[in-house]
Design an enzyme around this catalytic site. Structure first.
Site, PDB file in Angstrom:
ATOM      1  N   LYS A 280     -10.531  -7.065  20.738  1.00 11.49           N
ATOM      2  CA  LYS A 280     -10.922  -5.703  20.375  1.00 11.49           C
ATOM      3  C   LYS A 280     -11.036  -5.589  18.858  1.00 11.49           C
ATOM      4  CE  LYS A 280      -8.695  -3.183  24.163  1.00 11.49           C
ATOM      5  NZ  LYS A 280      -9.911  -2.548  24.697  1.00 11.49           N
ATOM      6  N   ARG A 354      -8.613  -4.499  35.717  1.00 10.30           N
ATOM      7  CA  ARG A 354      -9.070  -4.690  37.093  1.00 10.30           C
ATOM      8  C   ARG A 354      -8.639  -6.059  37.629  1.00 10.30           C
ATOM      9  NH1 ARG A 354     -15.129  -3.678  35.085  1.00 10.30           N
ATOM     10  NH2 ARG A 354     -13.938  -2.533  33.508  1.00 10.30           N
TER      11      ARG A 354
HETATM   12  N1  BES Z   1      -7.329  -0.717  28.281  1.00 11.01           N
HETATM   13  C1  BES Z   1      -8.730  -0.742  28.115  1.00 11.01           C
HETATM   14  C2  BES Z   1      -9.374   0.626  28.349  1.00 11.01           C
HETATM   15  C3  BES Z   1      -9.217   1.637  27.248  1.00 11.01           C
HETATM   16  C4  BES Z   1      -9.953   1.540  26.095  1.00 11.01           C
HETATM   17  C5  BES Z   1      -8.388   2.696  27.414  1.00 11.01           C
HETATM   18  C6  BES Z   1      -9.837   2.502  25.113  1.00 11.01           C
HETATM   19  C7  BES Z   1      -8.276   3.681  26.454  1.00 11.01           C
HETATM   20  C8  BES Z   1      -8.998   3.566  25.288  1.00 11.01           C
HETATM   21  C9  BES Z   1      -9.361  -1.714  29.096  1.00 11.01           C
HETATM   22  O1  BES Z   1      -8.608  -2.836  29.380  1.00 11.01           O
HETATM   23  C10 BES Z   1     -10.624  -2.178  28.459  1.00 11.01           C
HETATM   24  O2  BES Z   1     -10.545  -2.831  27.455  1.00 11.01           O
HETATM   25  N2  BES Z   1     -11.760  -1.845  29.063  1.00 11.01           N
HETATM   26  C11 BES Z   1     -13.011  -2.214  28.541  1.00 11.01           C
HETATM   27  C12 BES Z   1     -13.874  -2.637  29.690  1.00 11.01           C
HETATM   28  C13 BES Z   1     -15.180  -3.254  29.267  1.00 11.01           C
HETATM   29  C14 BES Z   1     -14.940  -4.577  28.597  1.00 11.01           C
HETATM   30  C15 BES Z   1     -16.057  -3.402  30.475  1.00 11.01           C
HETATM   31  C16 BES Z   1     -13.626  -1.004  27.822  1.00 11.01           C
HETATM   32  O3  BES Z   1     -13.490   0.112  28.321  1.00 11.01           O
HETATM   33  O4  BES Z   1     -14.198  -1.201  26.766  1.00 11.01           O
HETATM   34 MN    MN Z   2      -8.917  -4.372  27.955  1.00 11.57          MN
END
Ligand code: BES
Ligand code: MN
Ligand code: ZN
Length: 499
Positions: A280, A354
């Site tokens: 990230k 997931r």
């Molecule tokens: N934990 C995150 C989701 C999230 C992101 C929650 C920002 C709250 C704030 C999750 O594991 C994630 O990183 N999801 C990705 C999925 C994507 C790679 C398809 C996302 O939402 O960017």
């Molecule tokens: Mn994630």
């Protein structure tokens, strides 16, 4: 804080403070009118002079109001009476508690609980007052060496007024419910706010054991070896990038009959989500310590369930690990085999939630559940779609979805139903495995749920995406304790249905 329920006239309360409402523009509520009459127009005089106009959030503290037995009267602005609904009611209670925390009064009689809130009854007003009061007093300073900003004389005792003796018992039951919800929320908030170096998967497992001991729940913690035997290849693939050992927590509240099918709650327990190899960006990455909020809400809901002794069987399942980059971490393109036997091409290691949930959903089958609800901070897309107000709800059964929508409405912890149509499933196609773990940018919240739905075919299932609602960012950064209120209402309703 301590609560008690009472019916009685506001001017006759021998307490440090009596709290009554004022509507906009300058209109005394019924309880304020009673004080006004007893005191020979003391309050109407204040309104006439323009010192309180009833604006929402405004407060005015009065000392020694004539012919009243309390030491103080706190006027709280309620806004326009026609618009007095859930939010203004909750805001008024919060304003009252915050003001009282700053005064010398440690005890108060709250008459706001007598104000009508459309579509809700006396019990609702009491339960909400308890939840909101405890929520406003919540602080997280366990990690601070000095506790300077604590109120010197916080409010310690609240008497909640009900309009007649006939509803005293209802009020008391509502207060008990409010206390259980607030206790569950506090647990969820504490766990969420703890940093990732303290709140590890092992820490969550210890907390589950402590909770079980305190409330007579059954607990089992599966270790990596156990999960290997079960074939949880998807979950373990996320865990292997970290040095912290993963845990799979199984908590059970056995309040129902032996043969009653349980409600299974599944909580995402990523104690820190760096994204893994699909790292990230750095900004706000600290907030990914909240990525175990689903797990925290399951623990909170089970605590409340146990406190309320609900006549219902409830199982809590928590897959928990870290998502970190390392020489052993998942790489984009890796293919893993889930416990269900279905293979997954990991195109983005940041879609890890997931990957751990799917194996927990397969594990849930062994309980022959009446319903399964998973709770997860799953997608950033959900924050874009619904902001910090509504939790995203998707389900393979409309009746279950309606139950959750309704529970959210009454708890004032609302969710919003998004479609889970098959048309979206196509986005998960993979050239190399049974499915990909991402479905591209469009409808990211829905395709994440579509992914999970492939592992939830054997029972009624709903998914709550709490990415936007589990915590607040910015100046008031912190865990919200949501969706514990929603879950508790859902379980209370389920328990009621059987009796
Ligand atoms: N934990 C995150 C989701 C999230 C992101 C929650 C920002 C709250 C704030 C999750 O594991 C994630 O990183 N999801 C990705 C999925 C994507 C790679 C398809 C996302 O939402 O960017
Ligand atoms: Mn994630
Ligand atoms: Zn995550």
């Amino acid at each position: 804080m301590e609560f008690s329920i009472k019916s009685g006239s506001p001017e006759k309360q021998r307490v440090a403070c009596v709290v009554v409402g004022v509507y906009e523009p300058r209109r005394l509520s019924a309880s304020a009118q009673i004080i006004d009459q007893a005191s020979g127009g003391y309050l109407s005089e204040i309104l006439r002079r323009g010192d309180m106009d009833g604006k929402p959030g405004s407060t005015l503290l009065l000392h020694r109001v004539p012919e009243t037995l309390g030491d103080r009267v706190l006027l709280v602005g309620l806004g326009k009476e026609r618009e007095f609904r859930e939010k203004p009611y909750r805001d008024a209670v919060r304003a009252a508690v915050r003001t009282l925390d700053e005064t010398g009064a440690t005890e108060a009689a709250l008459y706001l609980t007598e104000e009508a809130v459309r579509r809700h009854d006396q019990a609702w007003r009491v339960e909400q007052a308890v939840v909101v009061a405890l929520d406003s007093q919540y602080r997280f300073d366990r990690m601070k060496s000095r506790h300077e900003d604590e109120p010197r004389r916080p409010l310690r005792k609240m008497i909640l007024a009900v309009s007649r003796r006939g509803v005293l018992a209802q009020g008391e039951a509502a207060a008990v419910r409010g206390l259980a919800i607030a206790a569950g929320m506090k647990l969820a908030k504490d766990l969420g706010n703890l940093p990732g170096n303290v709140c590890t998967p092992s820490y969550l497992a210890d907390q589950a054991r402590a909770l079980a001991k305190e409330h007579g729940l059954t607990v089992q913690v599966l270790e990596r070896q156990d999960m290997e035997k079960l074939g949880m290849g998807s979950f373990l693939s996320v865990a292997k990038g970290s040095d912290e050992p993963p845990k799979f927590i199984v908590l059970q509240h056995k309040g129902g009959g032996k043969k009653d099918k349980p409600v299974v709650l599944v909580g995402k327990g990523i104690t820190f989500d760096s994204g893994g190899i699909s790292l990230k960006p750095g900004a706000d990455m600290d907030e990914m310590k909240y990525d175990m909020s689903g797990a925290a809400s399951v623990l909170g809901a089970l605590k409340a369930t146990a406190m309320l002794n609900l006549p219902l069987n409830v199982v809590g399942l928590i897959p928990t690990c870290e998502n970190l980059p390392s020489g052993r971490a998942n790489k984009p393109g890796d293919i893993v085999t889930s416990m269900s036997g279905q293979t997954i091409e990991i195109l983005n290691t940041d879609a890890e939630g997931r990957l751990i949930l799917c194996d927990a959903l397969t594990y849930a089958e062994r309980f022959e559940p009446a319903a399964v609800v998973d709770i997860a901070t799953l997608t950033g897309a959900c924050v874009i779609a619904l902001g910090n107000v509504a939790t995203g709800l998707m389900a393979n059964d409309d009746a279950l979805a309606r139950e959750l929508l309704h529970a959210g409405e009454t708890a004032y912890d609302r969710c919003w139903h998004l479609p889970l149509w098959d048309d979206y499933q196509e986005q998960l196609k993979s050239n190399f495995a049974d499915m990909a773990n991402i479905g591209g940018r469009p409808a990211g919240t829905i395709t994440a749920a579509c992914f999970l739905s492939r592992f939830a075919k054997k029972y009624d299932w709903a998914h709550l995406d709490i990415a936007g609602t589990a915590w607040k960012s910015g100046k008031e950064k912190g865990s919200t304790g949501r969706p514990v209120p929603l879950l508790v209402h859902f379980l209370v309703n389920r328990a009621g249905k059987k009796v």
